[in-house]
Design an enzyme around this catalytic site. Structure first.
Site, mmCIF file in Angstrom:
data_model
loop_
_atom_site.group_PDB
_atom_site.id
_atom_site.type_symbol
_atom_site.label_atom_id
_atom_site.label_comp_id
_atom_site.label_asym_id
_atom_site.label_seq_id
_atom_site.Cartn_x
_atom_site.Cartn_y
_atom_site.Cartn_z
ATOM 1 N N SER A 53 19.475 4.269 58.382
ATOM 2 C CA SER A 53 18.214 3.665 57.963
ATOM 3 C C SER A 53 17.066 4.658 57.820
ATOM 4 O O SER A 53 16.097 4.369 57.137
ATOM 5 C CB SER A 53 17.821 2.557 58.937
ATOM 6 O OG SER A 53 17.783 3.061 60.253
ATOM 7 N N HIS A 106 21.628 -2.060 56.018
ATOM 8 C CA HIS A 106 20.965 -1.550 54.803
ATOM 9 C C HIS A 106 21.921 -1.465 53.615
ATOM 10 O O HIS A 106 21.579 -0.880 52.587
ATOM 11 C CB HIS A 106 20.340 -0.176 55.079
ATOM 12 C CG HIS A 106 19.123 -0.267 55.942
ATOM 13 N ND1 HIS A 106 17.874 -0.520 55.445
ATOM 14 C CD2 HIS A 106 18.985 -0.185 57.282
ATOM 15 C CE1 HIS A 106 16.999 -0.568 56.442
ATOM 16 N NE2 HIS A 106 17.654 -0.366 57.564
ATOM 17 N N LYS A 166 16.545 -7.998 55.734
ATOM 18 C CA LYS A 166 16.190 -6.908 54.828
ATOM 19 C C LYS A 166 16.382 -7.402 53.389
ATOM 20 O O LYS A 166 15.546 -8.122 52.890
ATOM 21 C CB LYS A 166 17.003 -5.665 55.174
ATOM 22 C CG LYS A 166 16.738 -5.243 56.633
ATOM 23 C CD LYS A 166 17.326 -3.919 56.966
ATOM 24 C CE LYS A 166 17.327 -3.641 58.471
ATOM 25 N NZ LYS A 166 16.003 -3.576 59.090
HETATM 26 C C1 PLP Z 1 21.232 -0.343 61.077
HETATM 27 C C2 PLP Z 1 20.412 -1.490 61.596
HETATM 28 N N1 PLP Z 1 20.998 -2.392 62.398
HETATM 29 C C3 PLP Z 1 20.300 -3.442 62.874
HETATM 30 C C4 PLP Z 1 18.966 -3.612 62.582
HETATM 31 C C5 PLP Z 1 18.230 -4.765 63.176
HETATM 32 O O1 PLP Z 1 18.110 -5.795 62.246
HETATM 33 P P1 PLP Z 1 17.128 -7.000 62.517
HETATM 34 O O2 PLP Z 1 15.782 -6.603 62.040
HETATM 35 O O3 PLP Z 1 17.737 -8.138 61.767
HETATM 36 O O4 PLP Z 1 17.144 -7.250 63.996
HETATM 37 C C6 PLP Z 1 18.320 -2.705 61.756
HETATM 38 C C7 PLP Z 1 16.883 -2.892 61.427
HETATM 39 O O5 PLP Z 1 16.063 -2.040 61.544
HETATM 40 C C8 PLP Z 1 19.055 -1.606 61.248
HETATM 41 O O6 PLP Z 1 18.473 -0.702 60.456
#
Ligand code: PLP
Length: 394
Positions: free
Chosen positions: A183, A211, A242
């Site tokens: 990310s 992502h 997202k």
């Molecule tokens: C790789 C990854 N996993 C999980 C999440 C967490 O997602 P959520 O915002 O739905 O809790 C994110 C968000 O930043 C992320 O980039």
């Protein structure tokens, strides 16, 4: 000596964050998500949301949420395993599984919770997790919660993974976990090579596609589709916050694993379910994605065009191969100054520093979306050029 307050250390820590340029200033939005936002009273070009496809304020999602409020009320009022499972939750899980081409799916309140629920359900203290060194915080925390031994392998390096596995034998169960798209850098995990290692040792393979959903693969079906690895990855974690534009999380994959998560994943068992409008909006997001890949194509066109022009201006955009575009600046104070100058020019793009990225690797992380017009991109590029010259970055 006057007694030291028991919270003095917090004041000291906050002061030190401010001094080192690592204090997180949180801006407030007074508009829906979109290409433009009202932030702190100003209209600014949005270069930092994860609203990849512009779905966060899409009329079909808004209307679906509104209608569901009429038929199902607002909240589920219970955890999923007691009285919080509505037909809408079941429908969302069925549709997500079909969209991703897997046997089954289970929804969570967030992607973060999906990782916190899944890892401890699959491994425990007699087990080992092999984790990419740049994995997301929710994977790190889920791994810690599981009590398993965590062995970090070099970023995106399947050969290092293999060596770490050979050097760390003797555990009961083993699981390999990686972000799909990283990310902060926008690079993609070498999933086919990781799968070969998982297959060789017969270990579980888990990928966090937060992502990748709505971005990679046919019509945004994600990283497994992108690499044509259907049926080979045991569990995929996803987020609905997202590209889907709403909020929520998902674990998808083998039917048996999903069934096990319904029995053991603690955020599923002990925290209330996704709310009604969220679930209904996510269902509409799947409709939009299944009907056309137009938004996904526009996202890539916009992101590729932006990145190419930034590189032509001599900005360092790291190793990104996805719409996540880091503009590498080095020290945190420079990244913060860059972000402030951009904001003064009407462009909202956040500086990211330690601990989200390593020290000395501060950056502006630009998120281009399908919602941006070519005029928006030109406007943003002009602001980057002006600020880049002013701060002597280019
Ligand atoms: C790789 C990854 N996993 C999980 C999440 C967490 O997602 P959520 O915002 O739905 O809790 C994110 C968000 O930043 C992320 O980039």
């Amino acid at each position: 000596m006057p007694p030291i307050s028991k919270t003095q250390w917090i004041s000291d820590e906050l002061a030190s964050l401010r001094e080192s340029g690592l204090f997180n200033t949180i801006r407030t939005l007074a508009s829906p998500q979109g290409a433009w936002l009202k932030v702190d009273g100003r209209d600014v070009l949005n270069f930092c949301s994860n609203n990849y496809l512009g779905l966060a304020n899409h009329p079909r999602l808004v209307e679906a949420a509104r209608q569901a409020l009429g038929t199902h009320g607002v909240g589920p009022a219970a955890v999923r395993s007691i009285a919080g499972t509505m037909d809408l939750h079941r429908e969302l899980e069925r549709r997500l599984a079909a969209f991703k081409g897997v046997e089954a799916a289970i929804s969570f309140q967030s992607g973060f919770n999906a990782n916190l629920g899944t890892l401890p359900a699959l491994v425990g203290k007699e087990d080992v997790i092999y984790s990419d060194e740049l994995n997301h915080a929710s994977i790190i925390d889920g791994a810690r919660l599981s009590g398993a031994t965590v062995v970090r392998y070099a970023h995106a390096d399947a050969e290092d993974l293999r060596q770490k596995i050979e050097a760390n034998q003797g555990f009961r169960r083993s699981l390999i976990v990686t972000d799909g798209v990283f990310s902060m850098d926008g690079d993609i995990a070498p999933l086919p090579a990781l799968y070969e290692v998982a297959r060789h040792f017969d270990y579980l393979l888990m990928v966090d596609d937060a992502h990748g959903e709505g971005v990679l693969g046919r019509g945004g079906r994600g990283i497994v589709d992108h690499f044509q690895l259907h049926g080979k990855v045991d569990v995929e974690i996803g987020t609905l916050s997202k590209a889907f534009g709403v909020v929520g999380g998902v674990a998808a994959g083998r039917g048996e694993i999903v069934e096990w998560l319904r029995q053991r994943a603690r955020p599923f068992l002990f925290s209330s379910a996704m709310t009604v409008p969220d679930v209904a909006a996510c269902l509409a997001a799947i409709d939009v994605l299944e009907e056309s890949d137009e938004l996904v194509r526009r996202l890539w066109q916009n992101a590729d065009a932006f990145k190419e022009r930034m590189r032509a201006m001599a900005f360092d955009t790291g190793k990104s191969t996805t719409p996540i575009t880091p503009v590498m600046l080095g020290e945190a104070p420079l990244a913060q100054a860059f972000s402030r100058e951009l904001f003064a020019q009407g462009v909202f793009a956040m500086a990211i520093g330690y601990p989200t990225v390593p020290k000395g690797k501060a950056r502006i992380r630009v998120m281009i979306s399908a919602a941006h017009s070519s005029e928006d991109l030109e406007r943003g590029l002009a602001a980057f050029e002006a600020v880049g010259k002013k701060l002597k970055v280019i």
